[in-house]
Design an enzyme around this catalytic site. Structure first.
Site, PDB file in Angstrom:
ATOM      1  N   HIS A 182      -0.943 -56.339  14.668  1.00  8.12           N
ATOM      2  CA  HIS A 182       0.501 -56.576  14.649  1.00  8.12           C
ATOM      3  C   HIS A 182       1.312 -55.664  15.554  1.00  8.12           C
ATOM      4  CE1 HIS A 182       1.222 -59.613  11.522  1.00  8.12           C
ATOM      5  NE2 HIS A 182       0.102 -59.164  10.976  1.00  8.12           N
TER       6      HIS A 182
ATOM      7  N   THR B 115       9.828 -62.728  14.449  1.00  6.77           N
ATOM      8  CA  THR B 115       9.962 -64.030  13.790  1.00  6.77           C
ATOM      9  C   THR B 115      11.435 -64.334  13.533  1.00  6.77           C
ATOM     10  OG1 THR B 115       9.447 -62.890  11.726  1.00  6.77           O
ATOM     11  CG2 THR B 115       7.684 -64.202  12.699  1.00  6.77           C
TER      12      THR B 115
ATOM     13  N   LYS C 209      13.392 -51.548  19.456  1.00  7.89           N
ATOM     14  CA  LYS C 209      14.159 -52.793  19.303  1.00  7.89           C
ATOM     15  C   LYS C 209      15.524 -52.682  20.000  1.00  7.89           C
ATOM     16  CE  LYS C 209      11.817 -54.112  14.986  1.00  7.89           C
ATOM     17  NZ  LYS C 209      11.202 -55.422  15.249  1.00  7.89           N
TER      18      LYS C 209
ATOM     19  N   LYS D  81      13.792 -67.930  13.638  1.00  2.00           N
ATOM     20  CA  LYS D  81      14.732 -68.368  12.592  1.00  2.00           C
ATOM     21  C   LYS D  81      16.085 -68.704  13.216  1.00  2.00           C
ATOM     22  CE  LYS D  81      12.164 -65.470   9.459  1.00  2.00           C
ATOM     23  NZ  LYS D  81      12.006 -64.102   8.965  1.00  2.00           N
TER      24      LYS D  81
ATOM     25  N   LYS E  17      17.333 -56.690  12.192  1.00  2.77           N
ATOM     26  CA  LYS E  17      15.906 -56.346  12.211  1.00  2.77           C
ATOM     27  C   LYS E  17      15.818 -54.870  11.852  1.00  2.77           C
ATOM     28  CE  LYS E  17      15.851 -57.812  16.516  1.00  2.77           C
ATOM     29  NZ  LYS E  17      14.714 -58.698  16.545  1.00  2.77           N
ATOM     30  N   ARG E  18      14.606 -54.351  11.625  1.00  2.00           N
ATOM     31  CA  ARG E  18      14.481 -52.933  11.343  1.00  2.00           C
ATOM     32  C   ARG E  18      15.097 -52.119  12.483  1.00  2.00           C
ATOM     33  NH1 ARG E  18      11.454 -51.184   6.703  1.00  2.00           N
ATOM     34  NH2 ARG E  18      11.740 -49.120   7.573  1.00  2.00           N
TER      35      ARG E  18
END
Length: 843
Positions: free
Chosen positions: A378, A677, A575, A681, A569-570
């Site tokens: 992952h 993911t 990110k 969405k 998101k986290r």
């Protein structure tokens, strides 16, 4: 602007969820009243909203139980190959609405509850999220369970029943504060304790090599108590099981202490054993080498493998043997999928059981183990890879350490034979890493002990083959596969965006719910004015509804006709929420320097949790809230720009914000996000993506056409080239005046007047050790955001792009992902056969 439809009005509209039959409604009412009667204790005549929620949950659960029992009988009789999905995280969210959707009960319940003078949505809001995961990996596991049941696979999810899930996040004075998530406080109506299947798990002790074989003795025992949660497929009467283990101390635990008279202390010490399932480690993409975490990893694996072997041995068999004793057929009947390296101990544990307990020959056991296990990788971030100290293993799991050493020796002998004299390769490929502190590389253990290794998006799987496991790929290229992630369309379209689902079903029927590729049919309607108008109307209603929610729960008033620009998101440096911050500051400075110019109004929303020990992530949250504080209170700006931090982002909040978003931010440095993911969405819910060519964004751009996403910035090869020449942040700072202004403002305390040095660490990181190269993509990002503004000013063209994105999102269903796992890794075929419902005789 029109107010959002009330639930009563929406109820009158035809819905893809099917019009409820009057009989169903009467039956639901009757059942609800019966459960309410038994929920209320004798001395309490007034029901609380929570009583109503429990009565409804039990009513819906009644519809599950018969199907659940029948599904398990069906598996017992047909004896299919069983799939075991092992994960330390299952981020399930709420269960009530999902169960109603999958059983086709939502309208009957809605109508019955309405007739009783209650509001279904209000009852749904009472349910606690089951937050037994951190983010992507745990939520993926939840989507996979839904798809496996919908595809009729005999599948089981196995994990830990954490007493406390991912912490609740509060923002106090702009800082994240963690609160324990006591999600079981009021009980969980969806689980069933199964004490009859309680199992012992061993720790510590020593290894005794005897003539009869190896024995692991003098161990400390903890009991694993299973709790089962039903997992319904979509309208196919299949109900699979998620089994989560809870740790319990055995009755004689530490009662040796009793002999010295400290009975109380001995009983209190039971907590030490039960701590194993107390709390979820709140780290995402970061490895924390704590002994308690290793205990959790072994606990779930040891209990699960005993359960798997019990079920294998007692399955109804071709002949009339009551028990299977031969393990030759084990891989034909059992598939174990390791969700990342957290359950990697399944490999040495299966070896231990086969060799020490079942007396299978070592080489045979190794072949069985490899054919049974498969591993999903992952992440490529080095700090996320699990590397456990050998010394910790030696103390906690001495027999497993011996097995790992023996497996590693076999593996290295093979490598040495194929690459004679290549000592460096042996060092790189060893499961044991030498150094000041010897460590076990769990990813290497997973690769050698599995017959299939997969990444979770094509670009990620390529990186896995070409860099992370390059040596292993050269050794066994046939092992490596790609399985691009997906999301379940039941929760992420039907449940969270019924308005959009209705509009789609009107045009192409309901087949897309279980075959998302049918969304392609919408391409015929891209220029259909009615459809364009309907899609835009649904989005506007979702925005109004979310704006009302924010006003009620966050006391924030936003402009519902502004662009909803969302990054949820986290919180993590890779990110790049910081890039988003720099854009917000740049927009703010432009408005300030030219207040009379017309600007496209934007509401920038950022949400996500920071790991409690991750200083930089917590600073990023403080920066976002501080920027918001300044911008939102500046009268020059008005409602042209707002920056909102969405507190306590979780599955149930995602279900509200995603359908309301116009723009989805997926802006990680190319080569760092394995898949993502959330990006999928947003796509299926009609938001346009601004993103880098990273993770599944690459495949989204391929499906919809790159011109229908806002793609910017460096590609993987550009990042590599920049690494080779050396990334120098100052060069961008000097060259780009708007970037320099933003950084100077952060640095000087413009956004933190009460504490001017507050963001010193953030600026220092960005200027001198930014691994994720925020400045390198700043210019391209700002320019791309300008193109977003341009298109947003033309609502018709914007909506046409939205429709194209929705139409091309079919690939990103977890049904497609699971079908690929089933056929290419597990060797089973999905089945469309419906199990007869409980009220009909079995065939």
């Amino acid at each position: 602007m029109a107010a959002p439809l009330s639930d009563g009005e929406r109820r009158k509209q035809i819905s893809v969820r099917g019009i409820a039959g009057l009989g169903d409604v009467a039956e639901v009412r009757k059942s609800f009243n019966r459960h309410l009667h038994f929920t209320l204790v004798k001395d309490r005549n007034v029901a609380t909203p929570r009583d109503y929620y429990f009565a409804l949950a039990h009513t819906v659960r009644d519809h599950l139980v018969g199907r659940w029992i029948r599904t398990q009988q069906h598996y017992y009789e047909r004896d299919p190959k069983r799939i075991y999905y092992l994960s330390l995280e299952f981020y399930m969210g709420r269960t009530l609405q999902n169960t109603m959707v999958n059983l086709g009960l939502q309208n009957a319940c809605d109508e019955a509850i309405y007739q009783l003078g209650l509001d279904l949505e209000e009852l749904e809001e009472i349910e606690e999220d089951a937050g037994l995961g951190n983010g992507g990996l745990g939520r993926l596991a939840a989507c996979f369970l839904d798809s496996m049941a919908t595809l009729g696979l005999a599948a089981y999810g196995y994990g830990i029943r954490y007493e406390f899930g991912i912490f609740n996040q509060r923002i106090v004075d702009g800082w994240q504060v963690e609160e324990a998530d006591d999600w079981l406080r009021y009980g969980n109506p969806w689980e069933k304790a199964r004490p009859e299947y309680m199992l012992p798990v061993h720790f510590y002790g020593r290894v005794d090599h005897t003539p009869e074989g190896v024995k692991w003795i003098d161990t400390q025992v903890v009991l694993a108590m299973p709790y089962d949660t039903p997992v319904p497929g979509y309208k196919n009467n299949t109900v699979n099981t998620m089994r989560l283990w809870s740790a319990k101390a055995p009755n004689d635990f530490n009662l040796q202490e009793f002999n010295v008279g400290d009975y109380i202390e001995a009983v209190l010490d039971r907590n030490l054993a039960e701590n194993i399932s107390r709390v979820l480690y709140p780290n995402d993409n970061f490895f924390e080498g704590k002994e308690l975490r290793l205990k959790q990893e072994y606990f779930v694996v040891a209990a699960t493998l005993q359960d798997i072997i019990r079920r294998f041995k007692s399955s109804k068999f071709g002949c009339r043997d009551p028990v299977r004793t031969c393990f030759e057929t084990f891989p034909d009947k059992v598939a174990i999928q390791l969700n990342d390296t957290h359950p990697a101990l399944a490999i040495p544990e299966l070896m231990r059981i086969l060799v020490d307990v079942e007396k299978v020959d070592w080489d045979k056991a190794w072949e069985i183990t490899k054919r049974t296990c498969a591993y999903t990788n992952h992440t490529v971030l080095p700090e996320a890879l699990e590397r456990w100290p050998v010394s910790m293993f030696e103390k906690l799991l001495p027999r497993h350490l011996e097995i790992i050493y023996a497996l590693n020796q076999m593996h290295l002998d093979r490598v040495a034979a194929l690459y004679p004299g290549d000592v460096d390769r042996l060092r790189r490929m060893s499961v044991i890493e030498e150094g000041d502190c010897k460590r076990i590389n769990m990813a290497h253990l997973c690769v050698i002990g599995s017959h299939a290794v997969n990444g979770v998006a094509r670009i990620h799987s390529d990186i896995v083959k070409n860099s992370v496991f390059k040596d292993f790929y050269e050794l066994e290229p046939e092992k490596f596969q790609n399985k691009t992630n997906g999301i379940t369309p039941r929760r992420w379209l039907l449940l969270c965006n019924p308005g959009l689902a209705d509009v789609i079903a009107e045009k192409i029927g309901e087949g897309f719910i279980t075959d998302l590729s049918q969304l392609k049919k919408l391409l015929d309607f891209i220029n259909n004015e009615t459809f364009i108008r309907d899609v835009a109307k649904v989005k506007q209603e979702n925005k109004l509804k979310f704006a009302a929610y924010l006003e009620e729960h966050y006391k924030v008033k936003i402009n519902p006709s502004s662009m909803f620009d969302v990054q949820v998101k986290r919180i993590h440096e890779y990110k790049r929420q910081l890039l988003n911050c720099l854009h917000a500051i740049t927009l703010y400075n432009r408005i300030r320097s030219n207040p009379s110019k017309s600007f496209v109004p934007r509401t920038i929303m950022i949400g996500g949790k920071a790991a409690p020990g991750y200083h930089m992530a917590k600073m990023i949250i403080k920066l976002i809230t501080s920027i918001g504080e300044v911008i939102n209170n500046d009268p020059y700006v008005g409602d042209r720009l707002k920056v909102i931090f969405l507190e306590n982002y979780r599955v149930s909040l995602a279900e509200k914000v995603i359908p309301a978003a116009d723009l989805s931010q997926q802006i990680s440095t190319a080569g760092t996000e394995a898949s993502g993911t959330g990006n999928m969405k947003f796509m299926v819910n009609g938001a346009l993506t601004i993103g880098t060519m990273d993770g599944a964004n690459v495949e989204m751009a391929e499906e919809a056409g790159e011109e229908n996403l806002f793609i910017f910035g460096m590609r993987v090869e550009d990042v590599e080239a920049l690494d080779r020449q050396g990334y120098n942040a100052r060069e961008y700072y000097e060259r780009l005046p708007e970037l320099r202004q933003a950084i100077d403002q952060i640095s000087s305390g413009f956004f933190s007047p009460r504490d001017p040095g507050c963001f010193r660490d953030v600026v220092n990181m960005l200027m001198y050790h930014d691994r994720f190269k925020v400045f390198a993509d700043y210019e391209a990002y700002i320019k791309c955001q300008g193109q977003v503004d341009q298109l947003f000013m033309d609502p018709r063209e914007w909506t046409k792009k939205v429709i194209r994105n929705i139409a091309c999102s079919g690939k990103f269903s977890s049904d497609r992902t699971i079908t690929e796992y089933a056929q290419e890794i597990w060797g089973v075929e999905p089945s469309a056969t419906k199990i007869p419902p409980p009220n009909l005789p079995r065939d």
